[in-house]
Scaffold this active site. Structure first.
Site, PDB file in Angstrom:
ATOM      1  N   PHE A 405       0.051  -1.674   4.104  1.00 36.24           N
ATOM      2  CA  PHE A 405      -1.088  -1.383   3.213  1.00 36.24           C
ATOM      3  C   PHE A 405      -1.293  -2.421   2.112  1.00 36.24           C
ATOM      4  CE2 PHE A 405       1.207   2.547   1.014  1.00 36.24           C
ATOM      5  CZ  PHE A 405       2.097   1.709   0.387  1.00 36.24           C
ATOM      6  N   GLU A 406      -2.373  -2.292   1.396  1.00 33.96           N
ATOM      7  CA  GLU A 406      -2.835  -3.299   0.417  1.00 33.96           C
ATOM      8  C   GLU A 406      -3.088  -4.640   1.107  1.00 33.96           C
ATOM      9  OE1 GLU A 406      -3.442  -2.528  -2.785  1.00 33.96           O
ATOM     10  OE2 GLU A 406      -2.414  -0.603  -2.898  1.00 33.96           O
ATOM     11  N   GLY A 407      -3.602  -4.580   2.337  1.00 30.07           N
ATOM     12  CA  GLY A 407      -3.794  -5.788   3.140  1.00 30.07           C
ATOM     13  C   GLY A 407      -2.506  -6.064   3.883  1.00 30.07           C
TER      14      GLY A 407
END
Lengths: 597, 246
Positions: A405-407
């Site tokens: 997550f968060e890219g």
């Protein structure tokens, strides 16, 4: 050195310029108040979270929101929020410290980060005065909980391809939102959703603040996940949900920009949070290694275990050095923008955007350090580490999401190089000049050194050479492949990893250099120096291999030969007894029975 | 209600204990210091609860150098109104008690509280000495304290049971586990602590009656010896010659 004399580098500039060690912030410099805030977070986890971690992971109804409310009472949900909105107006470094300390809270830290980060920040940074006044104080107190609805079943990494639509109601008073969002953290109990949707047939997303209890919103059951089981993750469906027009967040079509900017913050914060988790596992591993006896003595007496413990500690120490270095850069930028008249939320965004490369780089590095640490943590625990009754088992499962997550780490790798090349093309970062110089150096006679450099001088020379290696590989790849480089993701990822290793190596060296200059000699500073040396020693070989992988993928003939020679030269180091360096660190941790840095 | 709480700094419980200067000094290098838990969790927090219920003020007093300031500010962050530090090395319990009583003697405190012991030297003397010097009643090892008007009711554990004591304020007491729950200082408290007064006063004349000659660590636990059941004679021999119990 005074603030005025600081030679602050712009984002990404570390690859072409040197930094004075005295200009960076190091965690050893936290003040008394910052330490007290950090301790508040640690004590909160010990008292409120760890004792109920099983119940949290069993997703006990109402437990997570009540913990967030308690965190709100403590003031933890508004560390950097301005005082007039109910917060404490602390700087970025301080909020990073709280993020790190709370990062040891397993699922709780995910819920808290989602609330304070992607949940609160879009409104704080892009909201109108009315929107901020309405939402922020209640989000800071914990009365309202927030979630961020960006991802869709077919729009993950490619977030701007989302299909959720907004159309204006006939009376012009409401936006009517329809669509499906997925993997929404805190969805199960959130009161406020920040939702991204496309107005009519726009190319880009717009953002909306939506009351989570609005008519037309339904949720799927909780996702069954590998880890962070206590974090609420659900799909959210919007079926003609009416949203008052005044709840549009920011201008039309800037939603994607909001999403990206918020992710920049999220990335560096994630890097801090995982360090907290890694240190926790580190302590557990040392404890266990000291307690577990095999063949008549504690397993911590064995070199194989010392090797693991020390590498875990060295990686954490190095990653931490870079995270706080970048955080202070961001703080300095924010303050200089505020001083030049910019409003705080705008300055904060700009400050973070300036260091978007560092944010991406550190997201990747720290999350992979955590994965390494929990993996070896389980290994040190042996069969016990595989038991669901051990804390490392939870840490191992919970860690994995951080690379996603968060890219994803792959997206962040690609981004870090892409942003750097874009800066070069825009002329804000002179990559090509220094890259040309490196090529020139390849033709010349190699620098064999004077042979009597100090230890620090030698280490600085290695870092300079790492930078040359990156510039040579990235520069020639860009020149040879030009526009098609973007499609050569294998090469981009190799360059990115070289960049990451260089940034972290330089950061850990600057940290120990500053410690030597400010604190002088001590047993601890010698051990920290050993950690830096060990990190840089390993980084050289990594950079060599990565560079080779990249070079042979696009260069040929004499040019390839010359660059391979150059790469060898740029990653060459005098041999060091790496085993002894590592042992010195492991043995101190074993004696102290805890992580020492 | 006017309350004085004596707090001292103590090494964190996870600290590795070692000595320097030929085992005559405690090695403070790398040691994390905290507010002595009996002073903080029980005495200070109960004092704050009494103040919240009855009004009044809570002052902390510490005998120590500037290195004690961080733990004093933590006490302020938890909620004490102001703090006093007697600028002197806390050389022994008698000296510390004489400094505290010297400060407290003309200030009409209703309650003087301290932890039942510090977790480093475990002397358990300061409370009793202060009470003696101030000529006040002393309630040691108290696990529960209630105050109604000027009457204090206190409980403490005794061998095989509990004792309930009643006396009149003013008094001195030492707090043990159970008197209150730990309070974590919140952001508001931490920020407010900066503005609270930490008064540093010079030491009054006073002497230490004891000095530490040297330190040593407790002997390491020796390994367990396993004896094969066939060789009972070996066991008897060891019990006789090594353990010297038969």
């Amino acid at each position: 050195m005074s603030e005025e004399n600081k030679q602050a580098l712009g984002g990404g500039e570390f690859i072409i310029k040197d930094t004075d060690a005295m200009d960076i912030f190091i965690p050893e410099e936290f003040g008394e108040e910052q330490k007290m805030i950090g301790q508040m977070c640690t004590e909160f986890l010990a008292q409120e979270v760890v004792p109920v971690i099983e119940r949290i992971d069993a997703a006990e109804e109402g437990l997570m929101p009540s913990l967030l409310e308690k965190a709100g009472e403590m003031g933890m949900l508004g560390i950097s929020v301005p005082e007039e909105l109910g917060g404490f107006n602390k700087n970025f470094v301080t909020s990073m410290l709280t993020t790190e300390k709370l990062g040891a809270g397993y699922s709780f830290s995910v819920a808290l980060s989602a609330h304070t980060g992607i949940g609160t920040l879009p409104i704080l940074y892009y909201g109108t005065e009315e929107q901020k006044n309405k939402y922020i104080p209640k989000l800071v107190s914990g009365e309202w909980k927030a979630a961020y609805c960006l991802t869709e079943p077919n729009a993950g990494s490619d977030a701007n391809s989302g299909k959720t639509k907004a159309k204006l109601s006939e009376d012009g008073k409401n936006w009517v939102i329809t669509g499906q969002k997925m993997w929404i953290t805190n969805a199960g109990f959130a009161d406020v959703f920040t939702v991204f949707a496309k107005i009519e047939d726009d190319d880009n997303l717009s953002a909306f603040i939506i009351d989570a209890h609005s008519e037309g919103i339904t949720l799927n059951p909780e996702e069954k996940k590998m880890g962070i089981k206590g974090s609420s993750t659900r799909q959210v469906f919007f079926n003609e949900v009416k949203v008052p027009v005044e709840n549009q967040l920011g201008e039309r079509q800037i939603g994607f920009k909001i999403a990206l900017n918020i992710l920049n913050v999220g990335r560096i914060k994630l890097a801090g949070a995982v360090l907290g988790g890694a240190k926790e596992t580190m302590d557990q591993a040392i404890n266990y290694a000291n307690e577990r006896n095999q063949f008549g003595r504690p397993i911590s007496k064995y070199g194989a275990i010392k090797y693991k413990l020390s590498r875990m500690a060295i990686k954490i120490f190095a990653s931490e050095s870079a995270v706080y270095r970048a955080s202070q850069n961001i703080d300095d930028k924010i303050h200089s923008l505020i001083d030049s008249g910019m409003e705080k939320s705008k300055a904060t965004l700009k400050g973070i955007e300036e260091y978007a490369i560092e944010c991406a780089v550190m997201k990747v590095h720290s999350s992979e350090v955590l994965d390494y640490v929990v993996d070896e943590g389980v290994q040190i625990h042996g069969g016990m580490g595989y038991s669901a009754e051990s804390a490392v088992e939870r840490a191992y499962r919970d860690s994995r999401i951080n690379r996603i997550f968060e890219g994803t780490n792959e997206i962040n790798r690609m981004l870090s190089v892409d942003m750097m090349l874009k800066k070069a093309m825009k002329g804000t970062l002179d990559l090509m000049g220094p890259a040309q110089e490196v090529v020139g150096e390849l033709m010349g006679i190699p620098d064999f050194g004077s042979g009597n450099e100090s230890e620090l001088e030698l280490l600085h020379k290695y870092i300079k050479n790492f930078k040359k290696a990156v510039l040579m590989v990235a520069g020639s790849a860009a020149q040879t492949l030009m526009m098609s480089l973007a499609k050569e993701q294998e090469i981009l990822m190799a360059i990115s990893d070289m960049l990451i290793e260089t940034y972290v190596s330089e950061s850990v060296l600057l940290r120990v250099e500053k410690l030597q200059k400010t604190e002088g000699e001590s047993e601890m500073n010698t051990l920290k120096m050993n950690a830096a040396k060990a990190y840089i020693y390993e980084a050289a070989d990594k950079i060599n291999i990565l560079g080779k992988e990249a070079l042979v993928s696009f260069a040929e003939g004499d040019e390839l030969k010359m660059m391979l020679m150059g790469l060898k030269r740029f990653t060459k180091q005098d041999p060091v007894n790496i085993k002894e360096l590592r042992r010195s660190i492991a043995e101190k941790m074993i004696a102290e029975n805890k992580f020492i840095f | 209600m006017k309350i004085l709480v004596a707090i001292s700094k103590a090494p964190d419980t996870t600290s590795k204990i070692s000595f320097t200067d030929g085992d005559t000094k405690f090695n403070e290098a790398g040691v994390q210091f905290i507010v002595n838990p009996y002073d903080e969790w029980y005495a200070l927090v109960r004092a704050l609860e009494l103040k919240e219920a009855n009004g009044g003020s809570v002052t902390t007093i510490t005998v120590g150098g500037a290195d004690a300031d961080p733990i004093i500010r933590k006490a302020l962050a938890i909620g004490a109104d102001n703090a006093v530090r007697v600028d002197a090395t806390p050389s022994d319990a008698y000296f510390v008690a004489s400094q505290i009583s010297e400060y407290a003697k003309d200030k009409e405190y209703d309650l003087v509280m301290t932890g039942k012991e510090t977790i480093d030297y475990n002397g358990s003397q300061v409370g009793g000495l202060v009470a003696g010097m101030l000529d006040l009643p002393y309630l040691p090892n108290i696990s529960k304290l209630d105050v109604a008007g000027t009457t204090a009711t206190a409980e403490r554990e005794i061998q095989g049971g509990e004792e309930v004591l009643e006396t009149q304020l003013p008094l001195v007491l030492s707090a043990s586990k159970g008197m209150a729950e730990q309070r974590i200082p919140n952001m508001r408290g931490i920020m407010a602590a900066r503005a609270k007064k930490l008064e540093v006063i010079p030491a009054a004349s006073g002497e230490a009656l004891t000095e530490i000659i040297d330190y040593s660590l407790p002997p390491a636990k020796s390994a367990v010896k396993l004896i094969d059941p066939e060789n009972a004679a070996d066991l008897i021999e060891l019990l006789h010659s090594e353990a010297k119990v038969i």
